[in-house]
Design a protein around this motif. Structure first.
Motif, PDB file in Angstrom:
ATOM      1  N   SER A 190       3.977   8.991 -10.877  1.00  0.00           N
ATOM      2  CA  SER A 190       2.992   8.890 -11.936  1.00  0.00           C
ATOM      3  C   SER A 190       2.718  10.271 -12.544  1.00  0.00           C
ATOM      4  N   VAL A 191       2.305  10.247 -13.796  1.00  0.00           N
ATOM      5  CA  VAL A 191       1.986  11.478 -14.500  1.00  0.00           C
ATOM      6  C   VAL A 191       0.525  11.794 -14.260  1.00  0.00           C
ATOM      7  N   LYS A 192       0.272  13.066 -13.866  1.00  0.00           N
ATOM      8  CA  LYS A 192      -1.102  13.461 -13.571  1.00  0.00           C
ATOM      9  C   LYS A 192      -1.626  14.403 -14.605  1.00  0.00           C
TER      10      LYS A 192
ATOM     11  N   LYS B 270       0.830  -1.212   0.000  1.00  0.00           N
ATOM     12  CA  LYS B 270       0.000   0.000   0.000  1.00  0.00           C
ATOM     13  C   LYS B 270       0.858   1.253   0.000  1.00  0.00           C
ATOM     14  N   GLU B 271       1.912   1.247   0.821  1.00  0.00           N
ATOM     15  CA  GLU B 271       2.804   2.406   0.876  1.00  0.00           C
ATOM     16  C   GLU B 271       3.551   2.604  -0.447  1.00  0.00           C
ATOM     17  N   ALA B 272       3.962   1.514  -1.063  1.00  0.00           N
ATOM     18  CA  ALA B 272       4.666   1.614  -2.348  1.00  0.00           C
ATOM     19  C   ALA B 272       3.750   2.178  -3.426  1.00  0.00           C
TER      20      ALA B 272
ATOM     21  N   PHE C 278       3.310   5.855  -2.816  1.00  0.00           N
ATOM     22  CA  PHE C 278       4.496   6.598  -3.234  1.00  0.00           C
ATOM     23  C   PHE C 278       4.553   6.731  -4.755  1.00  0.00           C
ATOM     24  N   ILE C 279       4.284   5.645  -5.453  1.00  0.00           N
ATOM     25  CA  ILE C 279       4.320   5.673  -6.918  1.00  0.00           C
ATOM     26  C   ILE C 279       3.277   6.643  -7.455  1.00  0.00           C
TER      27      ILE C 279
END
Length: 151
Positions: free
Chosen positions: A149-151, A138-140, A143-144
């Motif tokens: 990630s592109v928003k 969940k934490e990973a 973080f990703i």
């Protein structure tokens, strides 16, 4: 009590199943499964990355394949161990879904199994280890999603 007729079986022996043998459970089996997965990871580990080494594989009829592709190496291996087969299937699924990262997936999964086995050896319950891995997942993902990630 089992009636005398039920104790005899079609194999001519006594017992309910007719298959006599020893059932192994516990830490020895868990360690054997982890070691089989680590062995598969060690085969492909040296082929990882831009300076990865090529592997020369020779099959039963003498055909030779030289590759550093983890998916190809794993497909050409004849794996008999059930836990190691699961790791090979994981790599095949990764190759099918993404088309890359098979070696990384195998190495990561085997390392997680090895570390979990170490924790079990330290008397930490497997349920607690799984809960910890889920929390780390969940934490990973968080973080990703926030940093990579592109928003």
């Amino acid at each position: 009590q089992i009636p005398a007729m039920a104790q005899e079986n079609s194999f001519g022996g006594s017992g309910l199943s007719g298959l006599e043998g020893e059932r192994k459970t516990g830490q020895d089996v868990r360690t054997a499964n982890v070691m089989a997965c680590v062995a598969i990871a060690n085969v492909v580990k040296t082929s990882l990355g831009p300076v990865g080494l090529d592997k020369m594989l020779v099959d039963d009829i003498g055909d030779t394949t030289v590759t550093n592709d983890g998916a190809t190496i794993l497909n050409l291996l004849e794996v008999d161990h059930p836990a190691a087969k699961v790791l090979v299937e994981l790599a095949q699924l990764q190759d099918k879904e993404v088309g890359d990262g098979t070696t990384s997936v195998v190495i990561l999964a085997s390392e997680l199994l090895k570390r979990a086995n170490d924790l079990v050896n330290m008397k930490i319950h497997p349920t607690s280890i799984i809960s910890g891995y889920r929390l780390a997942q969940k934490e990973a993902v968080k973080f990703i999603n926030s940093k990579m990630s592109v928003k």
